[in-house]
Design a protein around this motif. Structure first.
Motif, PDB file in Angstrom:
ATOM      1  N   ASP A 140       0.832  -1.213   0.000  1.00 25.05           N
ATOM      2  CA  ASP A 140       0.000   0.000   0.000  1.00 25.05           C
ATOM      3  C   ASP A 140       0.860   1.254   0.000  1.00 25.05           C
ATOM      4  OD1 ASP A 140      -2.707   1.223   0.261  1.00 25.05           O
ATOM      5  OD2 ASP A 140      -1.882   1.943   2.170  1.00 25.05           O
ATOM      6  N   GLU A 141       1.895   1.255   0.811  1.00 25.35           N
ATOM      7  CA  GLU A 141       2.781   2.421   0.880  1.00 25.35           C
ATOM      8  C   GLU A 141       3.529   2.631  -0.428  1.00 25.35           C
ATOM      9  OE1 GLU A 141       5.237   1.699   4.256  1.00 25.35           O
ATOM     10  OE2 GLU A 141       3.732   2.419   5.709  1.00 25.35           O
ATOM     11  N   ALA A 142       3.839   1.537  -1.119  1.00 26.80           N
ATOM     12  CA  ALA A 142       4.577   1.636  -2.382  1.00 26.80           C
ATOM     13  C   ALA A 142       3.652   1.890  -3.571  1.00 26.80           C
ATOM     14  CB  ALA A 142       5.375   0.358  -2.613  1.00 26.80           C
ATOM     15  N   GLY A 143       2.348   1.690  -3.373  1.00 25.28           N
ATOM     16  CA  GLY A 143       1.398   1.906  -4.452  1.00 25.28           C
ATOM     17  C   GLY A 143       1.492   0.866  -5.553  1.00 25.28           C
ATOM     18  N   VAL A 144       1.819  -0.377  -5.192  1.00 19.78           N
ATOM     19  CA  VAL A 144       1.963  -1.438  -6.193  1.00 19.78           C
ATOM     20  C   VAL A 144       0.791  -2.417  -6.099  1.00 19.78           C
ATOM     21  CG1 VAL A 144       4.471  -1.264  -6.209  1.00 19.78           C
ATOM     22  CG2 VAL A 144       3.364  -2.888  -4.649  1.00 19.78           C
ATOM     23  N   ILE A 145       0.530  -3.115  -7.193  1.00 17.28           N
ATOM     24  CA  ILE A 145      -0.479  -4.164  -7.207  1.00 17.28           C
ATOM     25  C   ILE A 145       0.064  -5.377  -6.465  1.00 17.28           C
ATOM     26  CG2 ILE A 145      -1.840  -5.725  -8.657  1.00 17.28           C
ATOM     27  CD1 ILE A 145      -2.663  -2.758  -8.830  1.00 17.28           C
ATOM     28  N   PHE A 146      -0.775  -5.961  -5.613  1.00 16.62           N
ATOM     29  CA  PHE A 146      -0.353  -7.095  -4.789  1.00 16.62           C
ATOM     30  C   PHE A 146      -1.413  -8.190  -4.897  1.00 16.62           C
ATOM     31  CE2 PHE A 146       0.677  -8.472  -0.123  1.00 16.62           C
ATOM     32  CZ  PHE A 146       1.274  -9.628  -0.605  1.00 16.62           C
ATOM     33  N   GLY A 191      -2.319 -13.961 -16.292  1.00 17.97           N
ATOM     34  CA  GLY A 191      -2.961 -12.992 -17.169  1.00 17.97           C
ATOM     35  C   GLY A 191      -3.778 -11.982 -16.390  1.00 17.97           C
ATOM     36  N   GLU A 192      -4.458 -12.442 -15.352  1.00 17.68           N
ATOM     37  CA  GLU A 192      -5.224 -11.532 -14.490  1.00 17.68           C
ATOM     38  C   GLU A 192      -4.287 -10.577 -13.763  1.00 17.68           C
ATOM     39  OE1 GLU A 192      -8.109  -9.777 -11.822  1.00 17.68           O
ATOM     40  OE2 GLU A 192      -8.096 -10.511 -13.891  1.00 17.68           O
ATOM     41  N   PHE A 193      -3.156 -11.071 -13.325  1.00 18.51           N
ATOM     42  CA  PHE A 193      -2.172 -10.211 -12.663  1.00 18.51           C
ATOM     43  C   PHE A 193      -1.681  -9.124 -13.616  1.00 18.51           C
ATOM     44  CE2 PHE A 193       2.473  -9.734 -11.412  1.00 18.51           C
ATOM     45  CZ  PHE A 193       2.225  -8.900 -10.320  1.00 18.51           C
ATOM     46  N   ALA A 194      -1.312  -9.513 -14.825  1.00 20.51           N
ATOM     47  CA  ALA A 194      -0.825  -8.556 -15.812  1.00 20.51           C
ATOM     48  C   ALA A 194      -1.888  -7.517 -16.147  1.00 20.51           C
ATOM     49  CB  ALA A 194      -0.382  -9.279 -17.079  1.00 20.51           C
ATOM     50  N   SER A 195      -3.126  -7.957 -16.311  1.00 16.99           N
ATOM     51  CA  SER A 195      -4.218  -7.027 -16.634  1.00 16.99           C
ATOM     52  C   SER A 195      -4.472  -6.065 -15.487  1.00 16.99           C
ATOM     53  CB  SER A 195      -5.501  -7.802 -16.949  1.00 16.99           C
ATOM     54  OG  SER A 195      -5.351  -8.578 -18.122  1.00 16.99           O
ATOM     55  N   ALA A 196      -4.414  -6.562 -14.260  1.00 13.28           N
ATOM     56  CA  ALA A 196      -4.634  -5.695 -13.096  1.00 13.28           C
ATOM     57  C   ALA A 196      -3.566  -4.612 -13.011  1.00 13.28           C
ATOM     58  CB  ALA A 196      -4.648  -6.532 -11.821  1.00 13.28           C
ATOM     59  N   VAL A 197      -2.320  -4.980 -13.316  1.00 12.31           N
ATOM     60  CA  VAL A 197      -1.237  -3.994 -13.306  1.00 12.31           C
ATOM     61  C   VAL A 197      -1.462  -2.948 -14.388  1.00 12.31           C
ATOM     62  CG1 VAL A 197       1.224  -3.636 -13.712  1.00 12.31           C
ATOM     63  CG2 VAL A 197       0.466  -5.558 -12.281  1.00 12.31           C
ATOM     64  N   ARG A 198      -1.743  -3.386 -15.611  1.00  8.96           N
ATOM     65  CA  ARG A 198      -1.913  -2.455 -16.723  1.00  8.96           C
ATOM     66  C   ARG A 198      -3.143  -1.569 -16.543  1.00  8.96           C
ATOM     67  NH1 ARG A 198       2.756  -2.483 -17.560  1.00  8.96           N
ATOM     68  NH2 ARG A 198       3.841  -3.762 -19.121  1.00  8.96           N
ATOM     69  N   GLU A 199      -4.181  -2.100 -15.901  1.00  7.28           N
ATOM     70  CA  GLU A 199      -5.422  -1.339 -15.705  1.00  7.28           C
ATOM     71  C   GLU A 199      -5.461  -0.634 -14.352  1.00  7.28           C
ATOM     72  OE1 GLU A 199      -8.447  -4.295 -16.264  1.00  7.28           O
ATOM     73  OE2 GLU A 199      -7.684  -4.828 -18.262  1.00  7.28           O
ATOM     74  N   GLU A 244      -7.668  -3.592  -8.621  1.00  6.20           N
ATOM     75  CA  GLU A 244      -7.509  -4.739  -7.742  1.00  6.20           C
ATOM     76  C   GLU A 244      -7.714  -6.029  -8.534  1.00  6.20           C
ATOM     77  OE1 GLU A 244      -6.790  -5.128  -4.334  1.00  6.20           O
ATOM     78  OE2 GLU A 244      -6.150  -3.045  -4.568  1.00  6.20           O
ATOM     79  N   PRO A 245      -6.828  -7.004  -8.415  1.00  5.20           N
ATOM     80  CA  PRO A 245      -7.015  -8.283  -9.099  1.00  5.20           C
ATOM     81  C   PRO A 245      -8.060  -9.144  -8.401  1.00  5.20           C
ATOM     82  CG  PRO A 245      -5.006  -8.313  -7.809  1.00  5.20           C
ATOM     83  CD  PRO A 245      -5.546  -6.917  -7.703  1.00  5.20           C
ATOM     84  N   LEU A 246      -8.504 -10.182  -9.082  1.00  6.54           N
ATOM     85  CA  LEU A 246      -9.522 -11.075  -8.530  1.00  6.54           C
ATOM     86  C   LEU A 246      -9.082 -11.659  -7.187  1.00  6.54           C
ATOM     87  CD1 LEU A 246     -12.148 -12.720  -8.740  1.00  6.54           C
ATOM     88  CD2 LEU A 246     -10.896 -14.406 -10.110  1.00  6.54           C
ATOM     89  N   THR A 247      -7.860 -12.136  -7.116  1.00  4.86           N
ATOM     90  CA  THR A 247      -7.359 -12.696  -5.857  1.00  4.86           C
ATOM     91  C   THR A 247      -6.398 -11.696  -5.196  1.00  4.86           C
ATOM     92  OG1 THR A 247      -5.759 -13.964  -7.177  1.00  4.86           O
ATOM     93  CG2 THR A 247      -7.715 -15.125  -6.419  1.00  4.86           C
ATOM     94  N   SER A 248      -6.922 -10.514  -4.985  1.00  5.95           N
ATOM     95  CA  SER A 248      -6.158  -9.459  -4.325  1.00  5.95           C
ATOM     96  C   SER A 248      -5.737  -9.891  -2.927  1.00  5.95           C
ATOM     97  CB  SER A 248      -7.023  -8.197  -4.231  1.00  5.95           C
ATOM     98  OG  SER A 248      -6.481  -7.266  -3.323  1.00  5.95           O
ATOM     99  N   ALA A 249      -4.532  -9.512  -2.542  1.00  6.91           N
ATOM    100  CA  ALA A 249      -4.032  -9.862  -1.207  1.00  6.91           C
ATOM    101  C   ALA A 249      -4.925  -9.293  -0.114  1.00  6.91           C
ATOM    102  CB  ALA A 249      -2.603  -9.360  -1.050  1.00  6.91           C
ATOM    103  N   LYS A 250      -5.578  -8.167  -0.387  1.00  7.42           N
ATOM    104  CA  LYS A 250      -6.460  -7.555   0.610  1.00  7.42           C
ATOM    105  C   LYS A 250      -7.620  -8.479   0.971  1.00  7.42           C
ATOM    106  CE  LYS A 250      -5.457  -2.785  -0.749  1.00  7.42           C
ATOM    107  NZ  LYS A 250      -6.008  -1.525  -1.317  1.00  7.42           N
ATOM    108  N   LYS A 251      -8.031  -9.317   0.021  1.00  4.08           N
ATOM    109  CA  LYS A 251      -9.121 -10.263   0.273  1.00  4.08           C
ATOM    110  C   LYS A 251      -8.579 -11.612   0.762  1.00  4.08           C
ATOM    111  CE  LYS A 251     -11.710  -8.179  -3.561  1.00  4.08           C
ATOM    112  NZ  LYS A 251     -12.260  -8.417  -4.928  1.00  4.08           N
ATOM    113  N   VAL A 252      -7.466 -12.015   0.200  1.00  4.40           N
ATOM    114  CA  VAL A 252      -6.911 -13.339   0.489  1.00  4.40           C
ATOM    115  C   VAL A 252      -6.435 -13.469   1.929  1.00  4.40           C
ATOM    116  CG1 VAL A 252      -5.010 -14.905  -0.103  1.00  4.40           C
ATOM    117  CG2 VAL A 252      -6.350 -13.833  -1.910  1.00  4.40           C
ATOM    118  N   VAL A 253      -6.127 -12.366   2.585  1.00  4.81           N
ATOM    119  CA  VAL A 253      -5.668 -12.435   3.976  1.00  4.81           C
ATOM    120  C   VAL A 253      -6.684 -13.146   4.864  1.00  4.81           C
ATOM    121  CG1 VAL A 253      -6.619 -10.163   4.585  1.00  4.81           C
ATOM    122  CG2 VAL A 253      -4.697 -11.088   5.889  1.00  4.81           C
ATOM    123  N   ASP A 254      -7.960 -13.131   4.483  1.00  9.82           N
ATOM    124  CA  ASP A 254      -8.979 -13.827   5.282  1.00  9.82           C
ATOM    125  C   ASP A 254      -8.747 -15.338   5.303  1.00  9.82           C
ATOM    126  OD1 ASP A 254     -10.408 -11.607   6.143  1.00  9.82           O
ATOM    127  OD2 ASP A 254     -11.707 -11.571   4.389  1.00  9.82           O
TER     128      ASP A 254
END
Length: 341
Positions: A115-121, A300-308, A311-321
């Motif tokens: 989050d601090e780095a502003g990168v897709i995770f 492919g979902e990861f690459a698309s999330a970065v380019r767009e 948040e990706p489908l399996t975003s770390a923000k959700k997967v932590v659960d």
């Protein structure tokens, strides 16, 4: 059309082979810019086999390369936190192999760094990216089985020796069967219910001196509204007279493995076999191999999330659960008590 995402795969072990092979399926989305391994022989072999432009001995060396936009972390579980934080701090987008980490505390530190780095995770919950799995969610939303009331996941095999050395350590794996195998089933359950359970009870035991963690698991999750989910897993199930699952192939039903899920609704039932076959009330809906494969859809979902920049489908923000439930299950097994989530 967006340029292919320039990715560095960190780690040249078992799971990285699936990641790298999948990238070759989608050259329009991903470029294998580099691989990382401390083992010179593996480094050279993987670079050649998967046509990587570069090869590095350490993650730190790779992170200094401005051509690399993202890293795909395929390292043992206990190293995920450190590698993710370093990569995010270097401004690289991160895909980390499941489980996200061994503890919620580690996950929160990783999320903070990204989050601090502003990168897709994103987390590599590869089993989510099967056509049959997507279709089961679609049918549920369409009301084909009514209201969801229970999910049962079964996973049985016979494994006597760990396929890789670090599986022997409970500290490195974060347990054993629960994070390595159960993680995928927990992910599916949370995704289908679209919520977390309110309580967890687990019996987990180790019966093999070749590792420290659990190889026999019974996990029960209770949800609001008298709904539930059950997972039963074993590495002690002999499905043939001799031999064991070698841990090298896909985790799919065969002469070595049983892998099934039953999704019960108020007016119907779905059955997932290996996440490659889906039945609705006994009728086949999806069957057979998919092209591109689930790992290719994942990257492919990861690459698309970065380019767009989304948040990706399996975003770390959700997967932590998922890790919260794993922790609750292990705590329940240790205390022999129901754990509220």
């Amino acid at each position: 059309m967006a340029e292919p995402l320039r990715v560095c795969v960190v780690g040249c072990g078992r799971v990285s082979k699936s990641h790298l092979a999948s990238m070759l399926e989608i050259p329009d989305k991903v470029e294998i810019t580099a691989v990382v391994s401390s083992d010179p022989a593996k480094r050279m072999s993987f670079q050649k086999e998967y046509s990587a432009k570069k090869a590095y001995a350490t993650l730190e060396q790779a992170l200094k390369d401005p051509e690399i936009e993202a890293v795909d972390i395929c390292l043992p579980n206990h190293i995920h936190e450190e590698a993710t934080i370093k990569s995010a701090a270097a401004g690289k987008h991160v895909l980390v192999e499941k489980p996200m980490a061994n503890t919620v505390q580690e996950c929160e530190a990783m999320l903070k760094a990204a989050d601090e780095a502003g990168v897709i995770f994103m987390v590599g919950q590869s089993r989510r990216y099967h056509d049959a799995v997507f279709e089961s969610k679609k049918l549920l939303k369409e009301g084909k089985i009514g209201d969801l009331i229970s999910i049962t996941g079964l996973l049985f095999a016979y494994l006597e020796n760990p396929p890789t050395a670090w599986w022997r350590s409970k500290a490195k794996t974060g347990g054993l069967m629960i994070p390595l195998w159960g993680n995928h089933i927990i992910d599916y359950i949370l995704w289908m219910y679209d919520e977390t359970p309110i309580r967890v009870f687990c019996e987990a035991h180790g019966n093999n001196s070749n590792w420290e963690g659990e190889d026999e698991v019974a996990l029960l999750m209770g949800f609001n509204g008298n709904r539930s989910a059950t997972i039963k897993m074993s590495w002690n199930t002999r499905l043939k007279e001799e031999g064991e699952w070698d841990g090298k192939g896909k985790m799919l039903s065969s002469a070595d493995i049983i892998y099934e899920r039953y999704i019960q609704g108020t007016s119907g039932t779905m059955h997932l076999g290996d996440e490659t076959e889906l039945k609705l009330n006994g009728n086949i809906v999806v069957q057979g191999a998919q092209v591109p494969g689930n790992f290719a859809l994942q990257i492919g979902e990861f690459a698309s999330a970065v380019r767009e920049n989304r948040e990706p489908l399996t975003s770390a923000k959700k997967v932590v659960d998922i890790i919260r439930i794993q922790e609750a299950a292990l705590r329940s097994a240790e205390t022999n008590k129901v754990v509220k989530v």
